[in-house]
Design an enzyme around this catalytic site. Structure first.
Site, PDB file in Angstrom:
ATOM      1  N   GLU A 229       0.801  -1.226   0.000  1.00 30.17           N
ATOM      2  CA  GLU A 229       0.000   0.000   0.000  1.00 30.17           C
ATOM      3  C   GLU A 229       0.839   1.285   0.000  1.00 30.17           C
ATOM      4  O   GLU A 229       0.739   2.117   0.913  1.00 30.17           O
ATOM      5  CB  GLU A 229      -0.986  -0.019   1.170  1.00 30.17           C
ATOM      6  CG  GLU A 229      -2.009  -1.140   1.009  1.00 30.17           C
ATOM      7  CD  GLU A 229      -3.173  -1.063   1.983  1.00 30.17           C
ATOM      8  OE1 GLU A 229      -3.037  -0.393   3.032  1.00 30.17           O
ATOM      9  OE2 GLU A 229      -4.207  -1.681   1.700  1.00 30.17           O
ATOM     10  N   GLU A 351      -4.819  -8.709  -0.721  1.00 26.68           N
ATOM     11  CA  GLU A 351      -5.624  -8.402   0.471  1.00 26.68           C
ATOM     12  C   GLU A 351      -7.072  -8.213   0.065  1.00 26.68           C
ATOM     13  O   GLU A 351      -7.366  -7.551  -0.942  1.00 26.68           O
ATOM     14  CB  GLU A 351      -5.153  -7.123   1.183  1.00 26.68           C
ATOM     15  CG  GLU A 351      -3.935  -7.279   2.047  1.00 26.68           C
ATOM     16  CD  GLU A 351      -3.669  -6.024   2.880  1.00 26.68           C
ATOM     17  OE1 GLU A 351      -4.645  -5.329   3.244  1.00 26.68           O
ATOM     18  OE2 GLU A 351      -2.485  -5.744   3.154  1.00 26.68           O
TER      19      GLU A 351
END
Length: 514
Positions: A229, A351
């Protein structure tokens, strides 16, 4: 779930709002502006994986599909046996029993190089021990260089404090996760990363290279994910509404630099590239546009979260917001389709997760349609067996773990266990292997095959099939007495059913393209 409050904040709390922090940022933008080759491993029978076009291929030439979980330790001293988070032999056995064949194991730059220029070899040993434990149960490991909030400097995690020069101002408030991404000082820190101002990317390359070298010869290493991220830093507002090609070009140069560092120490290990985190707000990625991605063994690793559902679950907003999830997730998956069409490299969703089973179903259904693997967020050793009820029904699926051919179409109904799969065979020294859910068939299952022969024992947990010739092979698995699922004629795509759920082909999806 986790009982350590520090980890609850880092793991569960992370997922509450990072998906919409950039939306808040648009409203509060003035705030930001102001301020090597391996061998099969004992017990697991694993072979090294590689990319071939948009597929992941094993050592037998079979197309591999991976289902798994995340296991991420964000706090020092990292990956300690018996800490309740780190996976054990018994938790690996449980995962394998439920058909999970991969784990995304968190790695911290702060743990790899706690002192400038010095790699912590004891940490590498602990990571290797977990990798070997999982391999003994036939589970591949993706090593995820994880961060949230850049560094402990801002009460985040990931980058060691010595590697970043930026610091919060004396009077600069820290609103905590996730709004600390708007702090001018943190954005300056991210700028240091992307500009390699003080050599932080050089140090990270050394650390990841050491990790890659330590894993050399381990066939069970799925790959190394370069950064979780990543935040764009001060240019983040330029990522709306259609992505940020200028930043992504700079980001791609950073990814290539780190990829080269990894491959210099382990030339064949796959490397996972994640889009910048505004992807989670449905912004498309411009990676691979200018220049194209040419390095071998690159895998795209996006995430798939539903902001409206998380707002309903965690902030008490109206549950009707969840009805918007299919719209948002269709846009995310349309962006995946666009990326695949442009780059022809594989995707694994590293994810996803939510307390709403419908949202889980949205992800796994869309992944099934494209034969894309995934890692569910999150599982810890202390969780025991959470894969029951609605969660298990969606995640513990019947699916082809390895196909001796080219996948054509698949159906799995999570409500009744009906499974059907068609593929076009190609030469392979190993059979097609289909994991049969240990939850979906309480009274056993029946299997029917056309164009091939079942070579496994009755009621085996993994059904093996060998093609009779070159014609398509169709496999049907269902509960006794069920008529089973029927595949539509024609090729392309797959679909998954479930309670109140149906899916079409990727071409029917709508949303942004990038």
């Amino acid at each position: 779930m986790l009982t350590d409050a520090r980890r609850l904040r880092g793991l569960s709390g992370h997922r509450i709002t990072v998906r919409w922090v950039a939306v808040i940022a648009l409203v509060a933008g003035v705030v930001a502006a102001g301020g090597g080759s391996g061998v099969a491993e004992p017990g697991g029978g694993l072979t090294p994986l590689r990319t071939q076009g948009a597929e992941i291929i094993d050592g037998f030439g079979r197309t591999v599909l991976l289902h798994g979980v995340n296991n991420v330790d964000k706090s020092a001293p990292y990956v300690q046996p018996g800490d309740g988070l780190t996976l054990t032999d018994s938790s690996a056995a449980l995962l394998a029993r439920h058909g999970f064949n991969t784990v995304r194991l968190g790695v911290s730059f702060d743990g790899l190089m706690p002192t400038e220029g010095v790699v912590d070899t004891a940490y590498l040993d602990r990571l290797a021990n977990v990798v070997d434990t999982l391999a003994a149960h036939g589970i591949y490991t993706l090593l995820d260089n994880h961060q949230d909030g850049l560094s402990k400097i801002w009460d985040g995690n990931g980058f060691p404090e010595w590697s970043i020069r930026a610091r919060p101002g004396a009077d600069e408030p820290n609103p905590g996760f996730p709004l600390y991404y708007l702090m001018p000082s943190m954005n300056k820190g991210w700028d240091e990363v992307w500009n390699n101002t003080y050599g932080v990317l050089d140090h990270l390359g050394v650390a990841l290279g050491a990790l890659a070298e330590r894993m050399n010869g381990r066939a069970s290493v799925l790959g190394i994910e370069l950064l979780n991220e990543p935040w764009p830093g001060t240019p983040f507002l330029t990522c709306f509404p259609n992505g940020c090609p200028d930043f992504d070009a700079k980001y791609q140069r950073a990814l290539q630099k780190l990829t080269d560092a990894v491959h210099s120490r382990n030339p064949t290990v796959p490397v996972f590239w994640e889009p910048n985190v505004t992807w989670n707000e449905t912004m498309p990625s411009h990676l691979g546009k200018n220049p194209p991605i040419t390095s071998p063994n690159i895998v795209f690793s996006p995430h798939d979260y539903c902001i409206p559902s998380q707002l309903a679950i965690y902030l008490g907003l109206p549950e009707e917001l969840r009805a918007l999830c299919p719209v948002q997730q269709d846009k995310t998956w349309a962006n995946i389709d666009s990326f695949t069409d442009r780059t022809d490299i594989p995707t694994i969703v590293t994810e996803f997760g939510d307390g709403d089973p419908t949202v889980l179903r949205n992800t796994v259904t869309r992944a099934d349609e494209r034969f894309i693997g995934w890692h569910y967020w999150h599982y810890s050793a202390s969780d025991g067996d959470p894969f029951r009820g609605e969660l298990g029904r969606e995640l513990v699926r019947t699916y082809p773990q390895a196909t001796a051919g080219t996948p054509d179409r698949m159906i799995f109904d999570s409500g009744n266990g009906d499974f059907a799969y068609r593929y076009r065979p190609r030469p392979s020294s190993a059979p097609t292997e289909i994991y049969v859910s240990d939850l979906a068939y309480p009274d056993g299952y029946e299997v029917r095959v056309t164009g091939g022969t079942v070579t496994s024992a009755a009621n085996a947990r993994v059904v093996t099939v060998e093609a009779d010739g070159s014609d398509p092979v169709t496999v049907r698995i269902h509960r006794p007495g069920s008529p089973g699922a029927e595949l539509p004629s024609g090729g392309g795509g797959s679909s998954s059913g479930g309670t109140g759920s149906a899916s079409g082909l990727p071409g029917l999806l709508t949303g942004s393209a990038g």
